[in-house]
Scaffold this motif. Structure first.
Motif, PDB file in Angstrom:
ATOM      1  N   MET A 147       0.858  -1.263   0.019  1.00 14.52           N
ATOM      2  CA  MET A 147      -0.023  -0.145   0.045  1.00 14.52           C
ATOM      3  C   MET A 147       0.882   1.106   0.167  1.00 14.52           C
ATOM      4  O   MET A 147       0.505   2.187  -0.462  1.00 14.52           O
ATOM      5  CB  MET A 147      -0.972  -0.083   1.327  1.00 14.52           C
ATOM      6  N   VAL A 155      -2.933   7.757  -3.154  1.00 13.58           N
ATOM      7  CA  VAL A 155      -4.314   7.016  -2.953  1.00 13.58           C
ATOM      8  C   VAL A 155      -4.056   5.906  -2.135  1.00 13.58           C
ATOM      9  O   VAL A 155      -2.963   5.262  -1.833  1.00 13.58           O
ATOM     10  CB  VAL A 155      -5.068   6.634  -4.152  1.00 13.58           C
ATOM     11  N   ASN A 156      -5.005   5.500  -1.375  1.00 18.70           N
ATOM     12  CA  ASN A 156      -5.024   4.417  -0.568  1.00 18.70           C
ATOM     13  C   ASN A 156      -5.681   3.006  -1.484  1.00 18.70           C
ATOM     14  O   ASN A 156      -6.790   2.998  -1.513  1.00 18.70           O
ATOM     15  CB  ASN A 156      -5.801   4.485   0.681  1.00 18.70           C
ATOM     16  N   ASN A 157      -4.761   2.603  -2.114  1.00 15.56           N
ATOM     17  CA  ASN A 157      -5.504   1.562  -2.926  1.00 15.56           C
ATOM     18  C   ASN A 157      -4.347   0.456  -3.469  1.00 15.56           C
ATOM     19  O   ASN A 157      -3.724   0.746  -4.401  1.00 15.56           O
ATOM     20  CB  ASN A 157      -6.155   2.068  -4.093  1.00 15.56           C
ATOM     21  N   PRO A 158      -4.269  -0.647  -2.812  1.00 15.81           N
ATOM     22  CA  PRO A 158      -3.452  -1.670  -3.091  1.00 15.81           C
ATOM     23  C   PRO A 158      -3.408  -2.116  -4.391  1.00 15.81           C
ATOM     24  O   PRO A 158      -2.487  -2.735  -4.984  1.00 15.81           O
ATOM     25  CB  PRO A 158      -3.481  -2.841  -1.930  1.00 15.81           C
ATOM     26  N   LYS A 159      -4.518  -2.069  -5.038  1.00 17.99           N
ATOM     27  CA  LYS A 159      -4.504  -2.423  -6.481  1.00 17.99           C
ATOM     28  C   LYS A 159      -3.804  -1.585  -7.336  1.00 17.99           C
ATOM     29  O   LYS A 159      -3.956  -1.947  -8.713  1.00 17.99           O
ATOM     30  CB  LYS A 159      -6.145  -2.570  -6.883  1.00 17.99           C
ATOM     31  N   LYS A 160      -3.256  -0.644  -7.081  1.00 22.94           N
ATOM     32  CA  LYS A 160      -2.358   0.278  -7.818  1.00 22.94           C
ATOM     33  C   LYS A 160      -0.928   0.060  -7.512  1.00 22.94           C
ATOM     34  O   LYS A 160      -0.149   0.828  -7.953  1.00 22.94           O
ATOM     35  CB  LYS A 160      -2.848   1.685  -7.668  1.00 22.94           C
ATOM     36  N   ARG A 219       3.099  -7.085  -5.511  1.00 28.99           N
ATOM     37  CA  ARG A 219       1.795  -7.944  -5.088  1.00 28.99           C
ATOM     38  C   ARG A 219       2.307  -9.374  -4.424  1.00 28.99           C
ATOM     39  O   ARG A 219       3.253  -9.713  -4.675  1.00 28.99           O
ATOM     40  CB  ARG A 219       0.956  -8.409  -6.259  1.00 28.99           C
ATOM     41  N   HIS A 248      -4.399  -1.093 -13.959  1.00 29.83           N
ATOM     42  CA  HIS A 248      -5.508  -0.683 -13.461  1.00 29.83           C
ATOM     43  C   HIS A 248      -6.400   0.170 -14.235  1.00 29.83           C
ATOM     44  O   HIS A 248      -5.937   0.997 -14.909  1.00 29.83           O
ATOM     45  CB  HIS A 248      -5.078   0.064 -12.116  1.00 29.83           C
ATOM     46  N   HIS A 268     -11.319   0.008  -6.339  1.00 27.43           N
ATOM     47  CA  HIS A 268     -11.534   1.591  -5.996  1.00 27.43           C
ATOM     48  C   HIS A 268     -10.506   2.020  -5.098  1.00 27.43           C
ATOM     49  O   HIS A 268     -10.054   1.402  -4.207  1.00 27.43           O
ATOM     50  CB  HIS A 268     -12.815   1.648  -5.425  1.00 27.43           C
ATOM     51  N   ASP A 269     -10.184   3.325  -5.429  1.00 25.25           N
ATOM     52  CA  ASP A 269      -9.405   3.946  -4.361  1.00 25.25           C
ATOM     53  C   ASP A 269     -10.389   4.311  -3.020  1.00 25.25           C
ATOM     54  O   ASP A 269     -11.623   4.470  -3.031  1.00 25.25           O
ATOM     55  CB  ASP A 269      -8.966   5.547  -4.689  1.00 25.25           C
ATOM     56  N   ILE A 327      -5.090  12.480   3.249  1.00 23.75           N
ATOM     57  CA  ILE A 327      -4.193  11.365   3.175  1.00 23.75           C
ATOM     58  C   ILE A 327      -2.925  11.649   4.131  1.00 23.75           C
ATOM     59  O   ILE A 327      -2.233  10.828   4.781  1.00 23.75           O
ATOM     60  CB  ILE A 327      -4.233  10.562   1.820  1.00 23.75           C
TER      61      ILE A 327
END
Lengths: 157, 622
Positions: free
Chosen positions: A1, A10-15, A19, A84, B210-211, B217
């Motif tokens: 993260m 941003v808070n988004n581990p998918k970015k 992994r 993403h 999603h973010d 932050i």
């Protein structure tokens, strides 16, 4: 993260460009997937617009040249380039330009940046020793044997 | 107040009977007042409450709510609450699981998922970034929870997908069936797995990209960096990472609250063979952590040789080890792993399972249950095969297992004479802390809103540290403080272990929540919200019949002295307990005679409508 936070704010581990894959129950192992900064990167060879270049020994995607055709994603033998929907270019580790944020963030100190240097064989030998799979074999109810593999790393002190 | 972040303000409502899915918006007032997680679950449960509700009817609405800090870069932000009316107690209940399931739900753009109805066939939900499908799961009928998770993950997209499943126990009517995720994280207590099973819902699979909404932050990271720093430099972080909650076994045995042979004793002679050191040096093969947790208290263990060779499971933690070990007279750690693996697969709560098996063994030894009840089951302390067989019998509803599967309430309805050896409150079996040496712990069990569980208050270590002469008022205060702060973690969607075990400053969570929602809140503000939710869950259970008489610990707490260890000979004093309970009601603003929350208490919580409804249905709240 911390990776996504650093690069995209941003808070988004998918970015994230790193992994963790968890295999369970057989074999029992969790390992990170991240760009290895290859000397002869397959992603660069596959790129139709020559957007991927090695700069200061870091394999980088030039965002201006990239057309997001995703050829590099397919070409990477380690599946270490991610995508993403919100991001207009593939997501790939750039080592945070030399001091990766993920390394100090890992609570188990499981991440390390190793140079391609003369000490590498020794480091690699330690890694291999850690990750060398041990096995337990037992009879399966359906006949034959089940073999359970696990990384016999010894414990952290 | 207007929310600037922290919530998507969206709840996904699923009706399995009508095969319908609909997103509804959440108001700022609702979001802030109940915070999230268990708080949202309690309010939604209240609003859907019906006068006579069979917990297994399609109308029993389940709320799955992760909480506003879940999925964020803050320590241990992986806790997700399941709330509904429990089939074990018939009262309000919530149970939370760790892992990453809730974080994934948030990444799918949802603050909560509410499920009602009953599907015509066994089904699973596939929620892909907000797109919902109800799919057939008949092929998974009778399959273990862990196998189902692996197969669904492989089918739907590997590690990008998070899956929560039930096992055979949830399909077969066991009132302590669990919901299992990440192969070993369970919403373990109060039968959430059975409620999903009664809806013909085998699993929920979620993927999101999603973010997560965060107002500031920078401010969040500033606070969370302090929190991570504190934890990573804590002198006990090493033992936590290596042994997790297993390190509690030695402590519990030394100070004298380790459940032994159905809580007849509180000290076990074989504890050194089932403790954290044994786990670490012989069985542990890997670490596992919930979302964003530096403590990684979970251990992956493998039995490499002997009778249970090949057993592999994530766990055990203290509860499972104590309940399947000392509580059943067992000093073989490999057996504990075997029982844990079996329960995870069957989707069954290890605490209730081992608690009830302990009770049945004691009943068999004392001749309270005989051959006509037990059949050819040769039960005895430490008899491993018969215990494993009984676990299977419970999950499949066979023989006496069918009664055990109905929980304490079902068992006591059939054999009322077993009450004095049954360790339960409100129909929920007691967890792995003997409370005879700790009045605080007895009060914690008696007044916990879901039954005899330690989730709301775990005051035992502080009380023992303060010594016997500590006043009753201080004890009541401690229980009440725990009952405010611990559920708050469940509302925010983070784990309480950094606080209770590594003493992190709870004020940090108020700072984090403020940064996330963009509105300043103090810890006191949040504790007040948590208190209001406690009064709300009490009101739900009061409406369903709970009164003062239900707020007592199990009879053994007062009647049967501890046999050995530092507190040998000790029982809890019933007079002191009465005095504490009086004081507790007084301080809570609940009626002393009945235990019903007073009108002015609910009004000061901002729950005027709840007060009015209680007045209407109970004919006047005193």
């Amino acid at each position: 993260m911390v990776c996504a936070e650093h690069h995209f704010h941003v808070n988004n581990p998918k970015k994230a460009a790193i992994r963790v894959v968890a295999l369970y129950p057989n074999p029992v192992i969790r390992f990170p997937i991240v760009c290895r900064q290859c000397d002869e990167p397959e992603c660069a060879k596959a790129c139709p617009t020559d957007a991927i270049k090695i700069v200061d020994r870091i394999v980088r995607i030039d965002q201006g040249l990239c057309t997001n055709c995703l050829s590099c994603v397919d070409a990477c033998p380690y599946s270490a380039i991610f995508t993403h929907a919100d991001v207009s270019v593939p997501i790939k580790c750039d080592l945070c330009s030399g001091s990766p944020r993920c390394v100090p963030a890992c609570p188990k100190a499981a991440l390390k940046v190793t140079e391609h240097i003369e000490d590498q064989p020794r480091l690699r030998a330690k890694t291999v020793e850690y990750a060398r799979f041990k096995e337990v074999s037992l009879p399966a109810s359906a006949g034959g044997n089940i073999v359970i593999r696990y990384a016999g790393g010894g414990r952290s002190k | 107040m207007k929310i600037k972040g922290g919530y998507f303000k969206k709840i996904l409502n699923i009706d399995l009977t009508r095969r319908a899915a609909k997103e509804t918006d959440v108001s700022d007032d609702f979001a802030l007042k109940y915070v999230g997680g268990r708080g949202w679950g309690a309010r939604i449960t209240w609003e859907n409450l019906q006068p006579v509700l069979d917990p297994l009817s399609p109308d029993n609405l389940v709320t799955i709510a992760p909480g506003p800090l879940n999925g964020l870069l803050v320590p241990a932000s992986g806790k997700t609450s399941f709330s509904c009316i429990s089939p074990a107690t018939g009262l309000y209940a919530d149970s939370n699981m760790g892992g990453s399931f809730g974080a994934e739900m948030r990444m799918a753009g949802l603050d909560a998922v509410c499920i009602r109805g009953r599907a015509p066939n066994l089904s699973y939900l596939w929620i892909d970034d907000g797109r919902v499908e109800i799919r057939n799961a008949e092929e998974f009928r009778g399959r273990s929870a862990t196998e189902t998770e692996r197969e669904l993950k492989d089918e739907l997209g590997g590690d990008d997908v998070r899956v929560a499943t039930i096992g055979p126990a949830g399909e077969n009517g066991v009132v302590f069936a669990t919901v299992n995720s990440d192969w070993g994280r369970n919403a373990g207590r109060t039968g959430m797995g059975l409620v999903l099973g009664s809806k013909n819902l085998k699993a929920i699979a979620i993927r999101g990209t999603h973010d997560l909404p965060v107002y500031d932050i920078e401010a969040l990271l500033e606070v969370s960096n302090r929190a991570f720093d504190y934890l990573m430099h804590h002198p006990s972080i090493g033992i936590w990472q290596r042994q997790g909650l297993m390190s509690v076994v030695d402590y519990a045995n030394a100070v004298g609250f380790l459940p032994t042979r159905n809580f007849t004793d509180a000290h076990f002679e074989g504890a050194v063979r089932v403790n954290g050191d044994v786990m670490e040096s012989i069985y542990k093969i890997g670490d596992s952590a919930c979302f964003a947790c530096p403590m990684c208290c979970s251990n992956i263990c493998l039995v490499k040789s002997g009778r249970w060779k090949g057993t592999v499971c994530e766990g055990p933690e203290y509860e499972t080890a104590a309940m399947f070990g000392p509580n059943l007279g067992i000093d073989d750690f490999s057996f504990i792993l075997k029982a844990n693996e079996l329960c995870d697969g069957l989707g069954m709560d290890t605490i209730s399972t081992a608690n009830l098996i302990g009770m049945v063994i004691e009943a068999a030894e004392k001749g309270l249950l005989g051959k006509s009840d037990l059949g050819d089951l040769a039960l005895g302390w430490g008899n491993q095969e018969s215990i494993l067989r009984l676990i299977e019998m419970i999950a499949r509803g066979e023989g006496i297992g069918a009664y055990l599967g109905k929980g304490s309430k079902g068992l006591l309805a059939r054999w009322p004479e077993l009450k004095r050896i049954t360790l339960q409150v409100k129909g929920l079996e007691q967890s792995a802390y003997d409370s005879r040496a700790s009045l605080c712990m007895a009060l914690a069990y008696g007044t916990c809103d879901i039954g005899a569980h330690h989730n709301r208050a775990w005051p035992i270590s502080k009380e023992l540290q303060m010594g016997r002469d500590w006043g009753l008022k201080e004890k009541v205060d401690l229980v009440m403080y725990h009952q405010a702060v611990r559920p708050l973690f469940d509302m925010l969607g983070v784990c309480r272990l950094p606080w209770i075990e590594l003493s992190i400053d709870e004020n940090l969570y108020a700072e984090m929540y403020s940064a996330v929602v963009g509105i300043p809140f103090t810890l006191q503000d949040l504790l007040q919200k948590s208190k209001a939710v406690y009064d709300l869950t009490r009101s739900i259970s009061v409406k369903l019949g709970v009164r003062r008489i239900d707020d007592y610990p199990p009879p053994r707490t007062f009647n049967d002295p501890i046999i050995s260890g530092p507190f040998a000979g000790k029982v809890a004093d019933p007079k002191e307990y009465e005095a504490m309970l009086d004081m507790y009601y007084e301080r809570r603003g609940w009626d002393r005679e009945t235990g019903i929350p007073k009108r002015e208490t609910l009004v000061s919580d901002g729950l005027e409508d709840v007060a009015a409804e209680l007045e209407r249905t109970l004919g006047g709240v005193r």
